[in-house]
Design an enzyme around this catalytic site. Sequence first.
Site, mmCIF file in Angstrom:
data_model
loop_
_atom_site.group_PDB
_atom_site.id
_atom_site.type_symbol
_atom_site.label_atom_id
_atom_site.label_comp_id
_atom_site.label_asym_id
_atom_site.label_seq_id
_atom_site.Cartn_x
_atom_site.Cartn_y
_atom_site.Cartn_z
ATOM 1 N N ARG A 160 -10.888 16.172 -34.684
ATOM 2 C CA ARG A 160 -9.790 16.937 -35.297
ATOM 3 C C ARG A 160 -10.390 17.620 -36.517
ATOM 4 N NH1 ARG A 160 -5.277 17.157 -31.683
ATOM 5 N NH2 ARG A 160 -6.954 18.469 -30.977
ATOM 6 N N PHE A 169 -11.023 23.061 -27.949
ATOM 7 C CA PHE A 169 -11.491 21.676 -28.087
ATOM 8 C C PHE A 169 -11.377 20.880 -26.800
ATOM 9 C CE2 PHE A 169 -7.222 19.905 -28.195
ATOM 10 C CZ PHE A 169 -6.466 20.991 -28.598
ATOM 11 N N LYS A 180 4.799 10.168 -26.672
ATOM 12 C CA LYS A 180 4.383 9.379 -27.835
ATOM 13 C C LYS A 180 5.453 8.319 -28.128
ATOM 14 C CE LYS A 180 1.768 13.243 -28.297
ATOM 15 N NZ LYS A 180 1.850 14.368 -27.329
ATOM 16 N N TYR A 226 17.722 17.305 -6.515
ATOM 17 C CA TYR A 226 17.212 18.497 -7.196
ATOM 18 C C TYR A 226 18.093 18.853 -8.386
ATOM 19 C CZ TYR A 226 15.138 23.005 -8.084
ATOM 20 O OH TYR A 226 14.499 24.050 -8.693
ATOM 21 N N PHE A 230 -0.084 22.384 -35.609
ATOM 22 C CA PHE A 230 -0.543 21.572 -34.488
ATOM 23 C C PHE A 230 -1.030 22.545 -33.413
ATOM 24 C CE2 PHE A 230 -0.368 19.268 -30.509
ATOM 25 C CZ PHE A 230 -1.265 18.261 -30.823
ATOM 26 N N THR A 231 -2.046 22.110 -32.672
ATOM 27 C CA THR A 231 -2.755 23.011 -31.749
ATOM 28 C C THR A 231 -1.826 23.756 -30.783
ATOM 29 O OG1 THR A 231 -3.139 21.091 -30.340
ATOM 30 C CG2 THR A 231 -4.899 21.686 -31.874
ATOM 31 N N ASP A 279 9.472 19.102 -35.171
ATOM 32 C CA ASP A 279 8.626 18.585 -34.114
ATOM 33 C C ASP A 279 8.809 17.072 -34.204
ATOM 34 O OD1 ASP A 279 6.679 17.450 -32.569
ATOM 35 O OD2 ASP A 279 5.157 18.942 -33.039
#
Length: 470
Positions: free
Chosen positions: A394, A461, A270, A84, A136-137, A227
Amino acid sequence: MNTPAVHSRPRPARRSWAEPWKVKVVEPIRMTTPEDRMCALAAAGYNTFLLKSEDVYIDLLTDSGTSAMSDWQWAGMMLGDEAYAGSRNFYHLEETVQQYYGYRHVVPTHQGRGAEHLLSTILVEPGDYVPGNMYFTTTRAHQELAGGTFVDVVIPEAHDPASEHPFKGNVDLAALEALIARVGAQRIPYVCVAVTVNMAGGQPVSMANLRAVRELTQRHGIRIVLDATRAVENAYFIQQREAGHHDRKVAELLRELCSYSDACTMSGKKDALVNIGGWLAVNETGLYEEASNLVVLYEGLHTYGGMAGRDMEAMARGIVESVDDEHIKARIGQVEYLGHALIEMGVPIVRPIGGHAVYLDAKAFYPHLAQEAFPAQALAAYLYEDAGIRAMERGIVSAGRSKETGEHHHPALELVRLTIPRRVYTQAHMDIVAESAAAVFDARERAVGLRMIHEPRYLRFFQARFERLA
Ligand code: F0G
């Protein structure tokens, strides 16, 4: 008998490249019929997010969490320390982020939006402004949930799908300066710079531009938060396109890119070649202390942040693989292969070709459809119907509604993203995709738009439902 001469076949002008890996395990794909796909599409309310993955032939919905891990990453999964607290895999991850990204402190999160949530909660006060190189969303949603207002300061070329600007992700310095003059530096907790810019078509930021943003914001005492979700891809574009950087390694360029910022949010799903995971990395000790306290409320203890030990190990190893020059060249090379095939077939796409995806220009496909008839959403549905290829809208659906007026945002870009997972599909798959997009383009005059029949409140979306207009 005439034996053909050895040299009689025409030779390509240049040597081909190929992926620096070979396949060890395969995953069969279920084939579908046009009737199967019509039924699946109607059941999904014409939203590709609501399709079942087993009804999809080539899945280009996203490059997020869809990469194939290497044998070295899988071997690392067996070395998960599932304690943990204080898992050795956390320390390995922390060390790796420090080494390759260069930040001092690392807070693990379950994925990128977990890091965005922590950062926005700590830094954004109601009434603040957060400038960014296009929204960005999830990033904007967290800034707004914290009471902030997102302000787009990307260069105008980013909104033009035909502009060939090599760094369409660049920050418009004059627009940023004007915002600082208008609202005051104390109302701007940080500038959010995405490297690369997803919504603009996977477009990079130049080293020179980021350096200039650094100079400007330092004068006003404003932080820069990257980001860094696709920062390795951005570093590759700098190596390829920006003068003075051609002989440098991607790893070195990544370190320099990050050095012009104070912190980063990261979706490890990514660049970092894993199926789940992310982090927030910061230089300021005070900020780290707050984040490592807050993470306990939302993600998990500060040495796992919602990830299993084995996931942290896979991500640490994925980072090392991601900055390899041969890897990134093949990764972006595959995206470019698809992009060039589409250009040759006359299919309208965003130029230049982006890092993680090729973006179809739905406005150019369907000039006869109003933006309120959701042309990109309709195009994504037609693509699926044609050959079972899943893409993502998009455009106006992703852009959502204005916080003030409740009206639809009307983004200049109305796109369908063909997103390429890393190390998953072959060149033959890319050929199928290009041919299918061309077939859908040839049938463009018969296309009809959509009507939204269900609209969720947050990030609509993902779960909105549509029907085809008569
Ligand atoms: N920032 C960028 C630029 C992203 O592309 C994403 C995710 C996030 C942040 C959030 O990260 O998903 O790990 O919480 N993009 C995915 C996509 C969903 O399909 O483009 P996350």
